[in-house]
Design a protein around this motif. Sequence first.
Motif, PDB file in Angstrom:
ATOM      1  N   SER A   5       0.854  -1.187   0.000  1.00 41.70           N
ATOM      2  CA  SER A   5       0.000   0.000   0.000  1.00 41.70           C
ATOM      3  C   SER A   5       0.888   1.235   0.000  1.00 41.70           C
ATOM      4  CB  SER A   5      -0.927  -0.012   1.213  1.00 41.70           C
ATOM      5  OG  SER A   5      -0.168   0.052   2.398  1.00 41.70           O
ATOM      6  N   GLY A   6       0.370   2.322  -0.468  1.00 43.04           N
ATOM      7  CA  GLY A   6       1.144   3.531  -0.610  1.00 43.04           C
ATOM      8  C   GLY A   6       1.619   4.143   0.695  1.00 43.04           C
ATOM      9  N   ASP A   7       0.983   3.859   1.817  1.00 43.98           N
ATOM     10  CA  ASP A   7       1.340   4.501   3.075  1.00 43.98           C
ATOM     11  C   ASP A   7       2.255   3.651   3.948  1.00 43.98           C
ATOM     12  OD1 ASP A   7      -0.639   2.611   3.474  1.00 43.98           O
ATOM     13  OD2 ASP A   7      -1.629   3.734   5.075  1.00 43.98           O
ATOM     14  N   ARG A   8       2.698   2.522   3.470  1.00 42.96           N
ATOM     15  CA  ARG A   8       3.500   1.616   4.280  1.00 42.96           C
ATOM     16  C   ARG A   8       4.807   1.282   3.569  1.00 42.96           C
ATOM     17  NH1 ARG A   8       1.485  -4.261   5.189  1.00 42.96           N
ATOM     18  NH2 ARG A   8       3.423  -5.126   5.900  1.00 42.96           N
ATOM     19  N   VAL A   9       5.930   1.399   4.270  1.00 41.27           N
ATOM     20  CA  VAL A   9       7.227   1.087   3.696  1.00 41.27           C
ATOM     21  C   VAL A   9       7.609  -0.324   4.123  1.00 41.27           C
ATOM     22  CG1 VAL A   9       9.669   1.691   3.651  1.00 41.27           C
ATOM     23  CG2 VAL A   9       7.949   3.490   3.711  1.00 41.27           C
ATOM     24  N   ALA A  10       7.889  -1.168   3.140  1.00 41.97           N
ATOM     25  CA  ALA A  10       8.294  -2.541   3.431  1.00 41.97           C
ATOM     26  C   ALA A  10       9.789  -2.668   3.170  1.00 41.97           C
ATOM     27  CB  ALA A  10       7.516  -3.510   2.556  1.00 41.97           C
ATOM     28  N   LEU A  11      10.487  -3.379   4.054  1.00 48.30           N
ATOM     29  CA  LEU A  11      11.914  -3.630   3.884  1.00 48.30           C
ATOM     30  C   LEU A  11      12.133  -5.107   3.623  1.00 48.30           C
ATOM     31  CD1 LEU A  11      13.414  -1.434   6.748  1.00 48.30           C
ATOM     32  CD2 LEU A  11      13.132  -0.861   4.327  1.00 48.30           C
ATOM     33  N   CYS A  15      17.868  -8.377   1.476  1.00 46.48           N
ATOM     34  CA  CYS A  15      18.885  -7.345   1.225  1.00 46.48           C
ATOM     35  C   CYS A  15      18.755  -6.136   2.138  1.00 46.48           C
ATOM     36  CB  CYS A  15      18.825  -6.902  -0.236  1.00 46.48           C
ATOM     37  SG  CYS A  15      17.348  -5.944  -0.665  1.00 46.48           S
ATOM     38  N   GLY A  16      17.630  -6.017   2.838  1.00 42.11           N
ATOM     39  CA  GLY A  16      17.418  -4.885   3.728  1.00 42.11           C
ATOM     40  C   GLY A  16      16.949  -3.624   3.032  1.00 42.11           C
ATOM     41  N   GLY A  17      16.819  -3.696   1.709  1.00 40.40           N
ATOM     42  CA  GLY A  17      16.402  -2.533   0.945  1.00 40.40           C
ATOM     43  C   GLY A  17      14.898  -2.331   0.942  1.00 40.40           C
ATOM     44  N   LYS A  18      14.499  -1.111   0.619  1.00 38.13           N
ATOM     45  CA  LYS A  18      13.086  -0.764   0.533  1.00 38.13           C
ATOM     46  C   LYS A  18      12.449  -1.516  -0.632  1.00 38.13           C
ATOM     47  CE  LYS A  18      10.091   3.156  -0.368  1.00 38.13           C
ATOM     48  NZ  LYS A  18      10.046   4.571  -0.739  1.00 38.13           N
ATOM     49  N   ILE A  19      11.287  -2.065  -0.406  1.00 41.52           N
ATOM     50  CA  ILE A  19      10.563  -2.757  -1.468  1.00 41.52           C
ATOM     51  C   ILE A  19       9.622  -1.742  -2.106  1.00 41.52           C
ATOM     52  CG2 ILE A  19       8.966  -4.613  -2.048  1.00 41.52           C
ATOM     53  CD1 ILE A  19      10.033  -6.137   0.388  1.00 41.52           C
ATOM     54  N   SER A  20       9.971  -1.335  -3.320  1.00 34.00           N
ATOM     55  CA  SER A  20       9.128  -0.377  -4.036  1.00 34.00           C
ATOM     56  C   SER A  20       8.372  -1.057  -5.174  1.00 34.00           C
ATOM     57  CB  SER A  20       9.972   0.781  -4.562  1.00 34.00           C
ATOM     58  OG  SER A  20      10.999   0.304  -5.394  1.00 34.00           O
ATOM     59  N   ASP A  21       8.602  -2.352  -5.359  1.00 36.05           N
ATOM     60  CA  ASP A  21       7.883  -3.118  -6.378  1.00 36.05           C
ATOM     61  C   ASP A  21       6.414  -3.211  -5.980  1.00 36.05           C
ATOM     62  OD1 ASP A  21      10.467  -3.561  -7.304  1.00 36.05           O
ATOM     63  OD2 ASP A  21      10.592  -5.548  -6.394  1.00 36.05           O
ATOM     64  N   ARG A  22       5.572  -3.391  -6.958  1.00 41.14           N
ATOM     65  CA  ARG A  22       4.144  -3.506  -6.654  1.00 41.14           C
ATOM     66  C   ARG A  22       3.849  -4.773  -5.849  1.00 41.14           C
ATOM     67  NH1 ARG A  22      -0.991  -3.591 -10.769  1.00 41.14           N
ATOM     68  NH2 ARG A  22      -2.540  -3.523  -9.127  1.00 41.14           N
ATOM     69  N   LYS A  30       8.163 -12.593   6.952  1.00 41.13           N
ATOM     70  CA  LYS A  30       9.018 -11.497   6.503  1.00 41.13           C
ATOM     71  C   LYS A  30       8.713 -11.202   5.043  1.00 41.13           C
ATOM     72  CE  LYS A  30      12.714 -12.788   9.638  1.00 41.13           C
ATOM     73  NZ  LYS A  30      14.069 -13.311   9.729  1.00 41.13           N
ATOM     74  N   GLN A  31       9.008  -9.982   4.629  1.00 41.25           N
ATOM     75  CA  GLN A  31       8.775  -9.558   3.255  1.00 41.25           C
ATOM     76  C   GLN A  31      10.082  -9.630   2.473  1.00 41.25           C
ATOM     77  OE1 GLN A  31       7.501  -5.802   4.633  1.00 41.25           O
ATOM     78  NE2 GLN A  31       5.347  -6.357   4.706  1.00 41.25           N
ATOM     79  N   TRP A  32       9.977 -10.033   1.203  1.00 43.23           N
ATOM     80  CA  TRP A  32      11.157 -10.247   0.364  1.00 43.23           C
ATOM     81  C   TRP A  32      10.923  -9.683  -1.035  1.00 43.23           C
ATOM     82  CZ3 TRP A  32      15.102 -13.411   2.488  1.00 43.23           C
ATOM     83  CH2 TRP A  32      14.761 -14.070   3.672  1.00 43.23           C
ATOM     84  N   HIS A  33      11.976  -9.107  -1.643  1.00 36.69           N
ATOM     85  CA  HIS A  33      11.942  -8.867  -3.083  1.00 36.69           C
ATOM     86  C   HIS A  33      11.876 -10.243  -3.742  1.00 36.69           C
ATOM     87  CE1 HIS A  33      14.359  -5.076  -2.183  1.00 36.69           C
ATOM     88  NE2 HIS A  33      13.334  -4.619  -2.895  1.00 36.69           N
ATOM     89  N   MET A  34      11.271 -10.338  -4.896  1.00 37.30           N
ATOM     90  CA  MET A  34      11.209 -11.633  -5.585  1.00 37.30           C
ATOM     91  C   MET A  34      12.606 -12.177  -5.857  1.00 37.30           C
ATOM     92  SD  MET A  34       8.061 -11.225  -8.170  1.00 37.30           S
ATOM     93  CE  MET A  34       6.448 -11.602  -7.604  1.00 37.30           C
TER      94      MET A  34
END
Length: 66
Positions: A5-11, A15-22, A30-34
């Motif tokens: 969602s637009g109001d929540r930043v996922a890490l 890699c510890g990086g911000k997930i900006s992918d849809r 835990k959340q992961w980049h693909m």
Amino acid sequence: MPSISGDRVALCAGCGGKISDRYYLLAVDKQWHMRCLKCCECKLNLESELTCFSKDGSIYCKEDYY
């Protein structure tokens, strides 16, 4: 796959990086980049696998877990 969602930043747990992918992956609460969800032993990309395994905070493919 959950979407961000637009109001929540996922890490990314990988890699510890911000997930900006849809879309991102959710594994072991835990959340992961693909591209970051990989077996810690053989480095097999797990984004298209139906299951992954975890032990002591590390992610494994089925073969390396057993």
